[in-house]
Enzyme design. Structure first.
Site, PDB file in Angstrom:
ATOM      1  N   ASP A 189      -2.650  73.956  41.310  1.00  0.00           N
ATOM      2  CA  ASP A 189      -1.228  74.066  40.964  1.00  0.00           C
ATOM      3  C   ASP A 189      -0.720  72.921  40.096  1.00  0.00           C
ATOM      4  O   ASP A 189      -1.292  71.840  40.051  1.00  0.00           O
ATOM      5  CB  ASP A 189      -0.382  74.173  42.236  1.00  0.00           C
ATOM      6  CG  ASP A 189      -0.559  72.980  43.181  1.00  0.00           C
ATOM      7  OD1 ASP A 189      -1.678  72.439  43.261  1.00  0.00           O
ATOM      8  OD2 ASP A 189       0.428  72.581  43.824  1.00  0.00           O
ATOM      9  N   GLU A 222      -1.244  72.585  46.229  1.00  0.00           N
ATOM     10  CA  GLU A 222      -1.426  71.287  46.906  1.00  0.00           C
ATOM     11  C   GLU A 222      -0.127  70.498  46.929  1.00  0.00           C
ATOM     12  O   GLU A 222       0.125  69.719  47.849  1.00  0.00           O
ATOM     13  CB  GLU A 222      -2.536  70.481  46.207  1.00  0.00           C
ATOM     14  CG  GLU A 222      -2.929  69.198  46.934  1.00  0.00           C
ATOM     15  CD  GLU A 222      -1.981  68.036  46.692  1.00  0.00           C
ATOM     16  OE1 GLU A 222      -1.761  67.240  47.620  1.00  0.00           O
ATOM     17  OE2 GLU A 222      -1.425  67.930  45.580  1.00  0.00           O
ATOM     18  N   GLU A 223       0.700  70.697  45.908  1.00  0.00           N
ATOM     19  CA  GLU A 223       1.882  69.841  45.732  1.00  0.00           C
ATOM     20  C   GLU A 223       3.046  70.197  46.654  1.00  0.00           C
ATOM     21  O   GLU A 223       3.988  69.424  46.755  1.00  0.00           O
ATOM     22  CB  GLU A 223       2.378  69.917  44.275  1.00  0.00           C
ATOM     23  CG  GLU A 223       1.345  69.478  43.238  1.00  0.00           C
ATOM     24  CD  GLU A 223       1.173  67.964  43.155  1.00  0.00           C
ATOM     25  OE1 GLU A 223       1.845  67.240  43.916  1.00  0.00           O
ATOM     26  OE2 GLU A 223       0.356  67.527  42.342  1.00  0.00           O
ATOM     27  N   HIS A 236       1.780  62.426  37.979  1.00  0.00           N
ATOM     28  CA  HIS A 236       3.168  62.915  38.100  1.00  0.00           C
ATOM     29  C   HIS A 236       4.096  62.337  37.023  1.00  0.00           C
ATOM     30  O   HIS A 236       5.293  62.598  37.039  1.00  0.00           O
ATOM     31  CB  HIS A 236       3.770  62.669  39.496  1.00  0.00           C
ATOM     32  CG  HIS A 236       3.063  63.439  40.592  1.00  0.00           C
ATOM     33  ND1 HIS A 236       3.678  63.810  41.763  1.00  0.00           N
ATOM     34  CD2 HIS A 236       1.811  63.923  40.678  1.00  0.00           C
ATOM     35  CE1 HIS A 236       2.814  64.478  42.526  1.00  0.00           C
ATOM     36  NE2 HIS A 236       1.666  64.549  41.869  1.00  0.00           N
TER      37      HIS A 236
HETATM   38 NI    NI Z   1      -2.897  65.861  42.848  1.00  0.00          NI
END
Ligand code: NI
Length: 402
Positions: A87, A145-146, A372
């Site tokens: 993702d 995962e996020e 990020h």
């Molecule tokens: Ni990651």
């Protein structure tokens, strides 16, 4: 002495030979990023590529996840799971490149595009060499995962650790803190349990000039925020890492009105499960106690996110040795634990294994922005390194003991 029958030099060469494919896969996924549990196109692309490679696979696991299985034809043996997450993040990309995100406001800013490309590459190398090993490799392409509760736990609930039962699990995460060509390892806790809380202070609103007729939620919230700092400084052992961060406070709209309600949002990070529980209890008691002492009421919502990720000591040694075979011992780095969360933790709660770091930085080319960040990028020369490390680790595990 090589740890398996397949020479690590050969593996590295096989991985380098598919560099162009790895880059093409990574760029395709990078250009078409999708958020957690929405990885529909990503999932189709993975299935298409696995089909081309000739690997048996199952789609629709945990909605958009894909699981591929490669059985070594040199005999029966153990089962090893290799995991990649798929993702992206709700971030507007600021990297100008030929492969910039075509999905506005969504970006692969955590390198999950690279993780997926690496696992596709590993599938290809393993499929070509399946006559050279015994046992089974399960390749898990995991959604979301996020966004807790995340895709890992759901895949586990749908049976990904069984049939055949997984004996060990490995995965990697890219990091610009290491240069391309380097690998990083950390035994023991490597990622923190990542929990969140919302505290709502219920007071009594009114005129700013008549505080005596009100119960000021702003003043009470301020006391709570300050008091929460003592959870780490006064109540936690100095040898146990913990973080309490208040990330948002919402209250009021005007300069001359006392708000009757205030909301505090934050996160707590810990490694130790007992400390995790203690934090929840004490944060709740403290918030309620302070509010009560000041004639208000606190409502606390405390949500456990991913558990702490713990790398098994023996499996970390195995992975480290396997990694050193493909990059050379001088390129293997001991990394520090982070208090960031990671749902690979769920796989590692159920099977011993190791989650290691793949260096994807390149200072000379300015590839230094952290995960990020809207300018995050990946040095693609690291992709074959990731493939060789994953494959060698899996093969070393399958060849170990019995
Ligand atoms: Ni990651």
């Amino acid at each position: 002495v090589a740890l398996t029958a397949i020479s690590p030099t050969d593996l590295r060469r096989a991985a380098e030979a598919i560099s162009e494919e790895l880059t093409a896969d990574r760029r395709h996924i990078h250009m078409h990023p999708e958020l957690g549990f929405e990885e529909v196109e990503t999932s189709k692309y993975i299935a298409k590529r696995l089909g081309e490679i000739g690997v048996t696979h199952r789609t629709g696991v945990a909605k958009t996840g894909v699981v591929a299985t490669i059985g070594g034809t040199a005999g029966a043996g153990k089962t090893v799971l290799l995991r990649a997450d798929m993702d992206a993040l709700p971030i507007v990309e600021q990297v100008e490149s030929a492969y910039k995100s075509l999905n506005p406001g969504v970006m692969h800013a955590c390198g999950h595009d690279a993780h997926t490309a690496v696992l596709l590459g590993a599938a290809k190398v393993l499929q070509e060499r399946r006559h050279e090993f015994a046992g089974t490799v399960k390749l898990v392409f995991q959604p979301s995962e996020e966004r807790p509760p995340g895709g890992a736990i759901r895949m586990i609930e749908e049976g990904v650790m069984d049939g055949p039962k997984v004996d060990a699990a490995f995965g990697l995460h890219v990091t610009p803190q290491l240069e391309a060509g380097q690998l990083g390892y950390k035994a023991g806790p490597a990622n923190a349990a990542s929990d969140r809380f919302q505290i709502t202070i219920h007071g009594k609103g009114g005129h700013a000039a008549r505080p005596n007729a009100c119960v000021d939620a702003v003043v009470i919230a301020s006391q709570v925020v300050v008091a929460l700092q003592t959870l780490v400084s006064r109540e936690t052992s100095p040898t146990q890492p913990a973080v309490v961060t208040v990330g948002a406070i919402h209250a009021g709209d005007a300069n001359n009105v006392i708000p009757g309600e205030a909301t505090i949002l934050g996160t707590v990070r810990t490694y130790d499960p007992d400390l995790r529980q203690q934090m929840k209890e004490r944060l709740t008691e403290m918030s309620k106690g302070i509010a009560a002492a000041m004639r208000a009421r606190a409502e606390v919502e405390y949500t456990f996110g991913y558990p702490s990720l713990v790398n098994d000591a023996a499996m970390t040694e195995l992975a480290r040795a396997a990694g050193a075979e493909v990059v050379g011992a001088q390129n293997v780095v001991e990394v520090e634990a982070t208090l960031g969360g990671e749902d690979m933790a769920y796989f590692l709660q159920r099977a011993p294994g190791c989650f290691f770091r793949l260096g994807t930085g390149n200072r000379a080319r300015g590839i230094t922005y952290g995960n990020h960040h809207p300018k995050f990028d990946v040095e693609e020369a690291a992709l074959p390194v990731g493939v060789a490390a994953m494959v060698n680790t899996a093969l070393c595990f399958l060849a170990s003991g019995s």
